[in-house]
Write a protein that holds these residues in place. Structure first.
Motif, mmCIF file in Angstrom:
data_model
loop_
_atom_site.group_PDB
_atom_site.id
_atom_site.type_symbol
_atom_site.label_atom_id
_atom_site.label_comp_id
_atom_site.label_asym_id
_atom_site.label_seq_id
_atom_site.Cartn_x
_atom_site.Cartn_y
_atom_site.Cartn_z
ATOM 1 N N TYR A 205 0.830 -1.203 0.000
ATOM 2 C CA TYR A 205 0.000 0.000 0.000
ATOM 3 C C TYR A 205 0.867 1.258 0.000
ATOM 4 C CZ TYR A 205 -4.818 -1.665 0.661
ATOM 5 O OH TYR A 205 -6.062 -2.204 0.483
ATOM 6 N N ALA A 206 1.897 1.279 0.847
ATOM 7 C CA ALA A 206 2.745 2.467 0.953
ATOM 8 C C ALA A 206 3.420 2.777 -0.374
ATOM 9 C CB ALA A 206 3.784 2.261 2.050
ATOM 10 N N VAL A 207 3.969 1.752 -1.018
ATOM 11 C CA VAL A 207 4.658 1.971 -2.291
ATOM 12 C C VAL A 207 3.673 2.412 -3.370
ATOM 13 C CG1 VAL A 207 5.931 0.838 -4.147
ATOM 14 C CG2 VAL A 207 6.562 0.415 -1.765
ATOM 15 N N GLU A 208 2.515 1.775 -3.431
ATOM 16 C CA GLU A 208 1.544 2.138 -4.466
ATOM 17 C C GLU A 208 1.062 3.575 -4.304
ATOM 18 O OE1 GLU A 208 -1.420 -0.907 -4.267
ATOM 19 O OE2 GLU A 208 -0.279 -2.270 -5.568
ATOM 20 N N HIS A 209 0.881 4.016 -3.058
ATOM 21 C CA HIS A 209 0.479 5.407 -2.838
ATOM 22 C C HIS A 209 1.597 6.370 -3.225
ATOM 23 C CE1 HIS A 209 -3.506 5.034 -1.079
ATOM 24 N NE2 HIS A 209 -3.078 4.003 -0.380
ATOM 25 N N LEU A 210 2.843 5.987 -2.962
ATOM 26 C CA LEU A 210 3.962 6.837 -3.355
ATOM 27 C C LEU A 210 4.079 6.927 -4.872
ATOM 28 C CD1 LEU A 210 6.956 6.126 -0.957
ATOM 29 C CD2 LEU A 210 5.555 8.174 -1.129
ATOM 30 N N VAL A 211 3.924 5.804 -5.541
ATOM 31 C CA VAL A 211 4.003 5.803 -7.002
ATOM 32 C C VAL A 211 2.911 6.700 -7.588
ATOM 33 C CG1 VAL A 211 3.718 4.376 -9.064
ATOM 34 C CG2 VAL A 211 5.131 3.563 -7.166
ATOM 35 N N ALA A 212 1.711 6.628 -7.016
ATOM 36 C CA ALA A 212 0.626 7.492 -7.483
ATOM 37 C C ALA A 212 0.987 8.961 -7.290
ATOM 38 C CB ALA A 212 -0.664 7.155 -6.738
ATOM 39 N N LYS A 213 1.617 9.285 -6.162
ATOM 40 C CA LYS A 213 2.032 10.677 -5.933
ATOM 41 C C LYS A 213 3.094 11.103 -6.939
ATOM 42 C CE LYS A 213 1.126 11.349 -0.992
ATOM 43 N NZ LYS A 213 1.738 11.757 0.296
ATOM 44 N N LEU A 214 4.064 10.231 -7.183
ATOM 45 C CA LEU A 214 5.125 10.557 -8.135
ATOM 46 C C LEU A 214 4.564 10.770 -9.538
ATOM 47 C CD1 LEU A 214 7.839 8.038 -6.908
ATOM 48 C CD2 LEU A 214 8.042 10.532 -6.868
ATOM 49 N N ASP A 215 3.490 10.055 -9.847
ATOM 50 C CA ASP A 215 2.849 10.193 -11.159
ATOM 51 C C ASP A 215 1.814 11.312 -11.188
ATOM 52 O OD1 ASP A 215 4.374 8.090 -11.992
ATOM 53 O OD2 ASP A 215 2.783 6.588 -11.851
ATOM 54 N N GLY A 216 1.676 12.034 -10.070
ATOM 55 C CA GLY A 216 0.726 13.135 -10.019
ATOM 56 C C GLY A 216 -0.713 12.711 -9.885
ATOM 57 N N ARG A 217 -0.945 11.482 -9.398
ATOM 58 C CA ARG A 217 -2.316 10.971 -9.335
ATOM 59 C C ARG A 217 -2.863 10.874 -7.915
ATOM 60 N NH1 ARG A 217 -2.249 6.061 -10.016
ATOM 61 N NH2 ARG A 217 -0.057 5.565 -10.364
ATOM 62 N N GLY A 218 -2.025 10.988 -6.917
ATOM 63 C CA GLY A 218 -2.476 10.680 -5.562
ATOM 64 C C GLY A 218 -2.422 11.859 -4.624
ATOM 65 N N GLY A 219 -3.257 11.799 -3.595
ATOM 66 C CA GLY A 219 -3.234 12.790 -2.530
ATOM 67 C C GLY A 219 -2.983 12.110 -1.197
ATOM 68 N N ASP A 220 -3.046 12.899 -0.142
ATOM 69 C CA ASP A 220 -2.816 12.351 1.191
ATOM 70 C C ASP A 220 -4.042 11.575 1.660
ATOM 71 O OD1 ASP A 220 -0.284 13.548 1.418
ATOM 72 O OD2 ASP A 220 -1.217 15.461 1.961
ATOM 73 N N GLU A 221 -3.807 10.455 2.307
ATOM 74 C CA GLU A 221 -4.907 9.683 2.876
ATOM 75 C C GLU A 221 -4.371 8.736 3.939
ATOM 76 O OE1 GLU A 221 -6.798 6.560 0.545
ATOM 77 O OE2 GLU A 221 -5.304 6.880 -1.026
ATOM 78 N N VAL A 222 -5.284 8.242 4.750
ATOM 79 C CA VAL A 222 -4.957 7.288 5.807
ATOM 80 C C VAL A 222 -5.679 5.982 5.501
ATOM 81 C CG1 VAL A 222 -5.163 6.745 8.259
ATOM 82 C CG2 VAL A 222 -4.593 9.077 7.538
ATOM 83 N N VAL A 223 -4.925 4.900 5.441
ATOM 84 C CA VAL A 223 -5.484 3.574 5.177
ATOM 85 C C VAL A 223 -5.230 2.699 6.396
ATOM 86 C CG1 VAL A 223 -5.378 1.512 3.735
ATOM 87 C CG2 VAL A 223 -5.091 3.776 2.695
ATOM 88 N N LEU A 224 -6.301 2.221 7.010
ATOM 89 C CA LEU A 224 -6.189 1.299 8.137
ATOM 90 C C LEU A 224 -6.700 -0.068 7.700
ATOM 91 C CD1 LEU A 224 -7.388 3.414 11.209
ATOM 92 C CD2 LEU A 224 -5.049 2.834 10.541
#
Length: 242
Positions: A205-224
């Motif tokens: 999850y952490a890597v996929e969220h980072l990749v989305a940010k690097l690609d300009g697709r993701g924002g901040d969120e909390v996943v539990l």
């Protein structure tokens, strides 16, 4: 984490000096983590495996540790146990107010109040000698203890060995629920009822969220991630009061 990163064309770098990465993953997160002000000031994408007290402006993924603690109590309370002890991590983990340990304990205590269970918490350094001292102290303070929640991998086998030496059968006399990787639970001398720690899933999850940010697709969120308890051989009905 490394496998997921490679699938997206990135490498994972463990920083030990002044290297400059494209993005950062922070682990071993404390509730009031001193790294967070700097993290919020940087332009580099980041993700935390862990949950600080204030998650504003952060991407975090973690096991729901409060729900994990509650689930362990539910398992034991449902079997009739009324005196439960939590054998926790080393004292330093609580002194640092590390998020996973604090939240697990909060979940245990909250559900114990709801179910009428008495709870004792004892940190433990792990290893046989430390566990022997801790266990002696527990039974001195709470001789009616019949349930244990163990959040300390290095204490699992010493605890089981000491209970055997004392003539306390698991699960006939004492039940044990562990918070640990499935492999540890399945290979213990008594196969442990446990809540698994989904380390690979959290890393993915952490890597996929980072990749989305690097690609300009993701924002901040909390996943539990919701905890899952697997019943094995170490938990059973509380013994009848003599």
């Amino acid at each position: 984490m490394a496998t997921t990163a490679r699938l997206h064309g990135y490498d994972v770098l463990l920083l030990t000096g002044e290297e400059g990465p494209d993005a950062m993953i922070l682990m071993d997160v404390e509730l009031q983590d001193e790294r967070l002000p700097l993290l919020r000031e940087t332009d580099q994408p980041s993700a935390l495996i862990g949950l600080p007290a204030d998650t504003a402006g952060l991407t975090c993924v973690d096991l729901d540790w409060s729900a994990t603690g509650a689930l362990c109590v539910e398992q034991l309370a449902g079997l009739g146990h009324r005196d439960i002890t939590v054998i926790g991590e080393a004292p330093a983990v609580y002194e640092r107010h590390t998020g996973f340990a604090e939240r697990t304990l909060d979940g245990v205590r909250s559900r114990a109040r709801e179910t009428g269970v008495r709870v004792l918490h004892r940190p433990c350094e792990g290893g046989y000698d430390a566990m022997a001292l801790t266990l002696a102290r527990i039974f001195d303070e709470r001789p009616a203890t019949t349930g244990f929640v163990v959040q300390n991998e290095s204490a699992v086998e010493p605890l089981l060995a000491l209970l055997r030496q004392q003539g306390r059968a698991v699960p006939e006399d004492v039940s044990v629920v562990a918070i640990c990787p499935d492999q540890v639970a399945a290979q213990a001398s008594v196969r442990l009822t446990s809540v698994a720690i989904p380390a690979q899933e959290m890393g993915r999850y952490a890597v996929e969220h980072l990749v989305a940010k690097l690609d300009g697709r993701g924002g901040d969120e909390v996943v539990l991630l919701a905890p899952e308890l697997t019943v094995r051989a170490s938990s059973g009905p509380a013994p009848a009061a003599s």
